[in-house]
Design a protein around this motif. Sequence first.
Motif, PDB file in Angstrom:
ATOM      1  N   GLU A   1       0.832  -1.198   0.000  1.00  0.00           N
ATOM      2  CA  GLU A   1       0.000   0.000   0.000  1.00  0.00           C
ATOM      3  C   GLU A   1       0.868   1.251   0.000  1.00  0.00           C
ATOM      4  N   SER A   2       0.354   2.301  -0.626  1.00  0.00           N
ATOM      5  CA  SER A   2       1.051   3.585  -0.679  1.00  0.00           C
ATOM      6  C   SER A   2       0.991   4.259   0.692  1.00  0.00           C
ATOM      7  N   PRO A   3       2.042   4.959   1.130  1.00  0.00           N
ATOM      8  CA  PRO A   3       3.281   5.256   0.403  1.00  0.00           C
ATOM      9  C   PRO A   3       4.380   4.218   0.605  1.00  0.00           C
ATOM     10  N   TRP A   4       4.049   3.137   1.397  1.00  0.00           N
ATOM     11  CA  TRP A   4       5.115   2.203   1.764  1.00  0.00           C
ATOM     12  C   TRP A   4       5.588   1.353   0.589  1.00  0.00           C
ATOM     13  N   ASP A   5       4.765   1.243  -0.459  1.00  0.00           N
ATOM     14  CA  ASP A   5       5.203   0.469  -1.601  1.00  0.00           C
ATOM     15  C   ASP A   5       6.343   1.143  -2.365  1.00  0.00           C
ATOM     16  N   ALA A   6       6.608   2.424  -2.022  1.00  0.00           N
ATOM     17  CA  ALA A   6       7.736   3.113  -2.658  1.00  0.00           C
ATOM     18  C   ALA A   6       9.073   2.516  -2.231  1.00  0.00           C
ATOM     19  N   ILE A   7       9.038   1.725  -1.161  1.00  0.00           N
ATOM     20  CA  ILE A   7      10.285   1.136  -0.666  1.00  0.00           C
ATOM     21  C   ILE A   7      10.778   0.009  -1.571  1.00  0.00           C
ATOM     22  N   ARG A   8       9.916  -0.491  -2.436  1.00  0.00           N
ATOM     23  CA  ARG A   8      10.291  -1.592  -3.319  1.00  0.00           C
ATOM     24  C   ARG A   8      11.206  -1.134  -4.449  1.00  0.00           C
ATOM     25  N   PRO A   9      12.161  -1.962  -4.854  1.00  0.00           N
ATOM     26  CA  PRO A   9      12.499  -3.274  -4.302  1.00  0.00           C
ATOM     27  C   PRO A   9      13.366  -3.151  -3.043  1.00  0.00           C
ATOM     28  N   LEU A  10      13.123  -4.024  -2.099  1.00  0.00           N
ATOM     29  CA  LEU A  10      13.905  -4.103  -0.869  1.00  0.00           C
ATOM     30  C   LEU A  10      14.366  -5.550  -0.745  1.00  0.00           C
ATOM     31  N   THR A  11      15.500  -5.836  -1.319  1.00  0.00           N
ATOM     32  CA  THR A  11      15.961  -7.218  -1.456  1.00  0.00           C
ATOM     33  C   THR A  11      16.969  -7.558  -0.383  1.00  0.00           C
ATOM     34  N   PHE A  12      16.732  -8.668   0.275  1.00  0.00           N
ATOM     35  CA  PHE A  12      17.647  -9.172   1.296  1.00  0.00           C
ATOM     36  C   PHE A  12      18.428 -10.341   0.701  1.00  0.00           C
ATOM     37  N   TYR A  13      19.738 -10.168   0.589  1.00  0.00           N
ATOM     38  CA  TYR A  13      20.599 -11.205   0.025  1.00  0.00           C
ATOM     39  C   TYR A  13      21.244 -12.008   1.161  1.00  0.00           C
ATOM     40  N   TYR A  14      21.159 -13.320   1.086  1.00  0.00           N
ATOM     41  CA  TYR A  14      21.844 -14.159   2.064  1.00  0.00           C
ATOM     42  C   TYR A  14      22.886 -14.990   1.342  1.00  0.00           C
TER      43      TYR A  14
END
Length: 485
Positions: free
Chosen positions: A280-293
């Motif tokens: 949902e907006s405005p939090w979808d602006a954070i995408r992409p938020l990729t966690f690499y392991y």
Amino acid sequence: MAGPVGKMCGGMHTDTLPQAGPTSREQEAGAGSLSLRVIVLAVVLVFFADMWIRLACLITFVANIDNSVPAAPAMLGLLLVLGVNGLLRRFARRWELSRGEITTLYIMLLIAVPMASLGIIRPFLPSITALGYFAAPENEFASLAAHLPTWMAPQDPGVVRDYFEASATEVVPWAAWAVPLAAWSGLFICFFVALMSAASLLVPQWVDGDKLSFPLATFNAELVGVSEVGRGAGSFFRNPLMWVGFALSFAFNAFNVAQSINPGVRALGLSYDLGALFTESPWDAIRPLTFYYRPEHVGFGYLVPLEILASTWVFYLGLKAFDIGGRITGYNPPGYPYLERQSLGGYFGMALVLLYMARGHLGHVLEALRGGSRDVPGPLSPRLSAAGLLIGSAGFVVFCWAAGMRPALAVGVLVSMMLVAVTFTRIRGETGTPSNWAFPFGQSKAVLLALTGTSYWVRNRDIASLTVLSVMNFLSRGYFPSMMA
């Protein structure tokens, strides 16, 4: 890397290490390192490494075996040499390589292998031939190509077409490529000489003054057996904790490889997109938020200072906060928040800070150049380093001027790439980042035109400077600035 690695691995501390049955060769770790057999071995290993890279990275493009740091072919070459050397130590001791020879051989591989990689060859050859191959009446590429000198690329349309589409005879017309390759090789040599000379001037400050940890050099030194924390040659391979980590990493990668062959195999993959949780907006602006392991990142992170690790998280999340702030305020132009431009500004600023921090050492260098008797440490003498920097830089500018670029623009291109190289080398020395792409690549052209505008470099409708600048933009897109590291 040659400066820091050579400083840390080439025999600097070997006389204080506890040795496991040292031979006379091992005691001469720094003596006779550049022997004839080392040169021959380097040529042979580089040849086979280049053939591997050519097939895997340039023709089939199925694996980026040259994209890691250290490059996989260089690492494999080192492991092969260490294995053979172990057999020689047992059965033919007089042919055994010294640690200095092994270290020198490895440094040669580290520098030579990336030269044939997708980060240098892949962007270079298409850049100098694209205007001729893609020329069409609607794009006016032919008129742009007319601004380039004939020695920059093959002029025969058939040769250029065969480069992109493959020759029916499968024979490379080397005569058509000889002059362009010789000319560009001259530019590359000048640029690399300038980079290595600048590194030679700054490395003493980073090693002796700032006491950088050089995580990648620590790893290399452990492999060769000349680390201060090592217990003699081969101690790295006798460390149970290393084999535990190796086994976990091997299992992690083995399951991922198996899954790529058979999707029915369960595997962790390489990353997880946390941004998918924000819909949902405005939090979808954070995408992409990729966690690499990635296990290798965990391993190298163990050697990195905690404040550097913390700052990586803080500023990455800060960047995401810019995205959310722009969405909340309705400010969301194309490219916002201009990650590459911000990164380039950070690199420029950090380079100036590093030069300021090294002002004391650089002052001693200037004093030595004026004839002072002060003994200045460094891989090369101050005079040789300064001469290499000046000659390499002058050669770079002369090449650009001969190609049709205005000298002021050529200086701007060189300075921007040198500043990026200095900062990236410092990052490599302090954090050991195992990537060649951890810099704002491809931005030198953009920043120069953003600062001055395109019209500043056009006189009487002569766009030669901008045309040459576009053709040469591959220098800031590939590994070229990162070679200093």
